[in-house]
Structure formats: structure tokens, C-alpha cells
Design a protein around this motif. Structure first.
Motif, PDB file in Angstrom:
ATOM      1  N   ILE A  48       0.979  -0.939  -0.205  1.00 28.72           N
ATOM      2  CA  ILE A  48       0.212   0.218  -0.287  1.00 28.72           C
ATOM      3  C   ILE A  48       0.829   1.149  -0.571  1.00 28.72           C
ATOM      4  CG2 ILE A  48      -1.655   1.201   0.705  1.00 28.72           C
ATOM      5  CD1 ILE A  48      -3.302  -1.645   2.041  1.00 28.72           C
ATOM      6  N   TYR A  49       0.875   1.562  -0.650  1.00 23.85           N
ATOM      7  CA  TYR A  49       1.681   3.400  -1.114  1.00 23.85           C
ATOM      8  C   TYR A  49       1.515   4.323  -0.023  1.00 23.85           C
ATOM      9  CZ  TYR A  49       4.292   1.321  -4.994  1.00 23.85           C
ATOM     10  OH  TYR A  49       5.867   0.912  -5.370  1.00 23.85           O
ATOM     11  N   ILE A  50       1.688   4.836   0.334  1.00 25.57           N
ATOM     12  CA  ILE A  50       1.790   6.186   1.192  1.00 25.57           C
ATOM     13  C   ILE A  50       2.405   7.980   0.187  1.00 25.57           C
ATOM     14  CG2 ILE A  50       1.641   8.118   2.753  1.00 25.57           C
ATOM     15  CD1 ILE A  50       2.120   4.850   5.043  1.00 25.57           C
ATOM     16  N   THR A  51       1.275   8.808   0.063  1.00 24.17           N
ATOM     17  CA  THR A  51       1.855   9.157  -1.101  1.00 24.17           C
ATOM     18  C   THR A  51       0.487  11.156  -1.238  1.00 24.17           C
ATOM     19  OG1 THR A  51       2.082   9.645  -3.699  1.00 24.17           O
ATOM     20  CG2 THR A  51       0.358   8.300  -3.098  1.00 24.17           C
ATOM     21  N   PRO A  93       0.479  -2.584  -6.575  1.00 25.22           N
ATOM     22  CA  PRO A  93       0.089  -2.101  -5.160  1.00 25.22           C
ATOM     23  C   PRO A  93      -1.367  -3.158  -5.230  1.00 25.22           C
ATOM     24  CG  PRO A  93      -0.057   0.140  -6.046  1.00 25.22           C
ATOM     25  CD  PRO A  93       0.716  -1.221  -7.573  1.00 25.22           C
ATOM     26  N   LEU A  94      -1.628  -2.743  -3.193  1.00 26.59           N
ATOM     27  CA  LEU A  94      -2.873  -3.277  -2.900  1.00 26.59           C
ATOM     28  C   LEU A  94      -4.447  -2.265  -3.272  1.00 26.59           C
ATOM     29  CD1 LEU A  94      -2.441  -6.093  -0.916  1.00 26.59           C
ATOM     30  CD2 LEU A  94      -2.845  -6.172  -3.266  1.00 26.59           C
ATOM     31  N   ASN A  95      -2.811  -1.153  -2.806  1.00 25.38           N
ATOM     32  CA  ASN A  95      -4.072   0.323  -1.808  1.00 25.38           C
ATOM     33  C   ASN A  95      -3.448   1.457  -2.475  1.00 25.38           C
ATOM     34  OD1 ASN A  95      -6.466   1.712  -1.640  1.00 25.38           O
ATOM     35  ND2 ASN A  95      -7.388  -0.071  -0.617  1.00 25.38           N
ATOM     36  N   TYR A  96      -3.808   2.582  -1.983  1.00 29.60           N
ATOM     37  CA  TYR A  96      -2.756   3.545  -1.279  1.00 29.60           C
ATOM     38  C   TYR A  96      -3.434   4.651  -0.809  1.00 29.60           C
ATOM     39  CZ  TYR A  96      -1.353   3.653  -6.133  1.00 29.60           C
ATOM     40  OH  TYR A  96      -0.771   2.857  -7.595  1.00 29.60           O
ATOM     41  N   ALA A 148      -7.973   1.650   3.760  1.00 31.29           N
ATOM     42  CA  ALA A 148      -6.992   0.688   2.608  1.00 31.29           C
ATOM     43  C   ALA A 148      -6.593  -0.091   3.227  1.00 31.29           C
ATOM     44  CB  ALA A 148      -5.513   2.017   3.052  1.00 31.29           C
ATOM     45  N   ILE A 149      -6.651  -0.529   5.118  1.00 33.28           N
ATOM     46  CA  ILE A 149      -5.852  -1.771   5.315  1.00 33.28           C
ATOM     47  C   ILE A 149      -7.079  -2.837   5.179  1.00 33.28           C
ATOM     48  CG2 ILE A 149      -4.839  -3.485   7.316  1.00 33.28           C
ATOM     49  CD1 ILE A 149      -3.433  -0.710   7.386  1.00 33.28           C
ATOM     50  N   LYS A 150      -7.839  -2.328   5.703  1.00 32.25           N
ATOM     51  CA  LYS A 150      -8.697  -2.844   6.133  1.00 32.25           C
ATOM     52  C   LYS A 150      -9.560  -4.167   4.354  1.00 32.25           C
ATOM     53  CE  LYS A 150     -12.052  -4.713   8.433  1.00 32.25           C
ATOM     54  NZ  LYS A 150     -11.653  -6.263   9.492  1.00 32.25           N
ATOM     55  N   LEU A 151      -9.429  -3.327   3.818  1.00 34.32           N
ATOM     56  CA  LEU A 151     -10.000  -3.835   2.286  1.00 34.32           C
ATOM     57  C   LEU A 151      -9.139  -4.391   1.941  1.00 34.32           C
ATOM     58  CD1 LEU A 151     -11.037  -0.183   0.275  1.00 34.32           C
ATOM     59  CD2 LEU A 151     -12.504  -1.732   1.173  1.00 34.32           C
ATOM     60  N   VAL A 152      -8.017  -4.685   2.041  1.00 33.56           N
ATOM     61  CA  VAL A 152      -7.251  -5.977   1.570  1.00 33.56           C
ATOM     62  C   VAL A 152      -6.717  -6.359   2.421  1.00 33.56           C
ATOM     63  CG1 VAL A 152      -6.516  -3.656  -0.003  1.00 33.56           C
ATOM     64  CG2 VAL A 152      -4.744  -4.511   2.079  1.00 33.56           C
ATOM     65  N   GLU A 153      -7.280  -6.943   3.370  1.00 34.74           N
ATOM     66  CA  GLU A 153      -6.749  -7.175   5.006  1.00 34.74           C
ATOM     67  C   GLU A 153      -7.070  -8.832   4.603  1.00 34.74           C
ATOM     68  OE1 GLU A 153      -7.116  -8.347  10.269  1.00 34.74           O
ATOM     69  OE2 GLU A 153      -9.177  -7.483   8.866  1.00 34.74           O
ATOM     70  N   ASN A 154      -8.071  -9.312   4.427  1.00 32.47           N
ATOM     71  CA  ASN A 154      -8.146 -10.390   3.580  1.00 32.47           C
ATOM     72  C   ASN A 154      -7.634 -11.053   2.955  1.00 32.47           C
ATOM     73  OD1 ASN A 154     -10.619 -10.320   5.741  1.00 32.47           O
ATOM     74  ND2 ASN A 154     -12.125 -10.660   4.026  1.00 32.47           N
ATOM     75  N   ALA A 155      -7.379 -10.101   1.508  1.00 30.16           N
ATOM     76  CA  ALA A 155      -6.476 -11.020   0.450  1.00 30.16           C
ATOM     77  C   ALA A 155      -5.321 -11.246   0.926  1.00 30.16           C
ATOM     78  CB  ALA A 155      -6.580  -9.812  -0.761  1.00 30.16           C
ATOM     79  N   VAL A 156      -4.471 -10.102   1.319  1.00 30.76           N
ATOM     80  CA  VAL A 156      -3.045 -10.312   2.566  1.00 30.76           C
ATOM     81  C   VAL A 156      -2.860 -11.339   3.224  1.00 30.76           C
ATOM     82  CG1 VAL A 156      -1.385  -9.087   4.292  1.00 30.76           C
ATOM     83  CG2 VAL A 156      -3.124  -8.098   2.023  1.00 30.76           C
ATOM     84  N   ILE A 157      -4.111 -11.724   3.637  1.00 33.93           N
ATOM     85  CA  ILE A 157      -3.997 -13.383   4.892  1.00 33.93           C
ATOM     86  C   ILE A 157      -3.911 -14.143   4.449  1.00 33.93           C
ATOM     87  CG2 ILE A 157      -4.883 -14.611   7.311  1.00 33.93           C
ATOM     88  CD1 ILE A 157      -5.488 -11.062   7.945  1.00 33.93           C
ATOM     89  N   SER A 158      -4.899 -14.531   3.153  1.00 34.51           N
ATOM     90  CA  SER A 158      -4.903 -15.526   2.781  1.00 34.51           C
ATOM     91  C   SER A 158      -4.328 -15.599   1.193  1.00 34.51           C
ATOM     92  CB  SER A 158      -7.062 -15.668   2.095  1.00 34.51           C
ATOM     93  OG  SER A 158      -6.755 -14.307   1.353  1.00 34.51           O
TER      94      SER A 158
END
Length: 199
Positions: free
Chosen positions: A77-80, A96-99, A112-122
Motif C-alpha cells: 500500500i503506497y502512502i503518497t 499495489p493493493l491500495n493507496y 486502506a488496510i481493511k479493504l485488502v486485509e483478507n487478501a493479504v492474510i489468505s
């Protein structure tokens, strides 16, 4: 979930870490510069990296992520605060998964993290070192990935901010390393046959 925050401003880095720890079950670490990243990543093996694009170093966060992706598997996830098309195009090459757009606040970090949390964990490979048996280096691997996307030498040169002549030299060197005939479609054919290996 192991999360690495790469941010050169310590106050922002601590704020992001606070929000991540408060809302997610995870281990966190902060890196303020390239040197700290190189020390932390092999130990932490992060599942997710939150990386500022502008790190006030010789190279930016996108360049750093490109280097890391040749050795490790993780979500990014980029911070920008950047919104230029060229920067976004470069960032997109690292998938990137998100920004998170600056200024950073609680809601942006959480969303930003909640939207990709499941994808990252799995994701089966995230949080691991890659066993890259390819005889090519990080920039060469990046070029092969762009060839797989059927980009021309000129397009690859524009994407990587290099000259077409430099890309031609890289292509020749990659063909030599992979024992391929240095002809137009040889690298593309090889990339298509070895997509799993280079993705």
C-alpha cells in the motif's frame, strides 16, 4: 499479519503504526530509510508494506519496492501526496493493493488496510522470501515482466526512465543469461512459458 511501515517522517510513521495496532491483529515495524528497510525485511518478512513514495533519498519508494519484490513476496500500500500520471503509472507496475493519500488520518489508514486485509492474510506467498532461481537481477526481471505485458523497447524505456538503447542492451544480456537466441520474440515466448516463475 506482519506489517512494515516505510516512512521517513517519524511522527507520521508512529501515527500510522498506532492506527494499525489499534485496529488489526498484527506485528509492526517502522523503517525510516533504505538502510533500515534492508535490515528489517529479512527479519520481519512482512505480509504487508505501507510505503511512502517520497523518502528523501536518492531513489523513491517505488524503486525500493521494485528491488524488494525481486526477493520477497508481500502486499503493498503506497502512502503518497503525488498525483502525477507518471508516478502513478510507475507505482502500478508494482501491483499495489491500495493507496493512502496524504494527509494521513485514522479513517484513511483503517480503510486502506481493511479493504485488502483478507487478501493479504489468505495470500499463500506473502510474508516469505522468494526462491528465485532465475539468473537475472532485479532490473532484468522487471524488464522481462514488461515484455510479458507485450510492451515495446520504447515503452519499457519510458516506464523505467531509461533510454531505448539501454533497454536493448539489457534485452541482449537477458537472452545471453537465459541461453536464448537474441531475436525479437524469443524473450516474449520465454516469458509466456515461465509466467509463474516471473510473476
Amino acid at each position: 499479519m506482519r506489517v512494515l511501515i516505510i516512512e521517513d517522517e517519524i511522527i507520521i510513521a508512529r501515527f500510522i503504526e498506532q492506527q494499525v495496532k489499534a485496529n488489526f491483529n498484527c506485528t509492526t515495524a517502522i523503517a525510516l530509510n533504505f538502510e533500515e528497510v534492508r535490515m528489517l525485511v529479512p527479519k520481519l518478512l512482512p505480509h504487508l508494506i505501507l510505503c511512502d513514495i517520497n523518502l528523501n533519498e536518492e531513489h523513491d519508494g517505488i524503486h525500493l519496492i521494485e528491488q524488494l519484490q525481486s526477493q520477497y513476496a508481500f502486499g503493498i500500500i503506497y502512502i503518497t501526496s503525488y498525483q502525477s500520471k507518471a508516478i502513478i503509472e510507475r507505482a502500478l507496475n508494482t501491483k499495489p493493493l491500495n493507496y493512502i493519500i496524504k494527509p494521513v488520518d485514522e479513517t484513511k489508514v483503517y480503510t486502506a488496510i481493511k479493504l485488502v486485509e483478507n487478501a493479504v492474510i489468505s495470500h499463500l506467498k506473502f510474508g516469505q522470501e522468494l526462491s528465485n532461481t532465475l539468473p537475472i537481477n532485479a532490473i532484468e526481471l522487471q524488464i522481462v515482466r514488461l515484455i510479458l505485458k507485450q510492451q515495446t523497447t520504447k515503452q519499457i524505456a519510458e516506464t523505467l526512465f531509461l533510454s531505448p538503447y539501454t533497454i536493448k542492451n539489457y534485452r541482449h544480456r537477458i537472452c545471453t543469461k537465459l541461453n536464448l537466441k537474441d531475436e525479437n520474440n524469443a524473450l516474449l515466448k520465454w516469458a509466456m512459458q515461465n509466467e509463474d516463475l516471473i510473476s
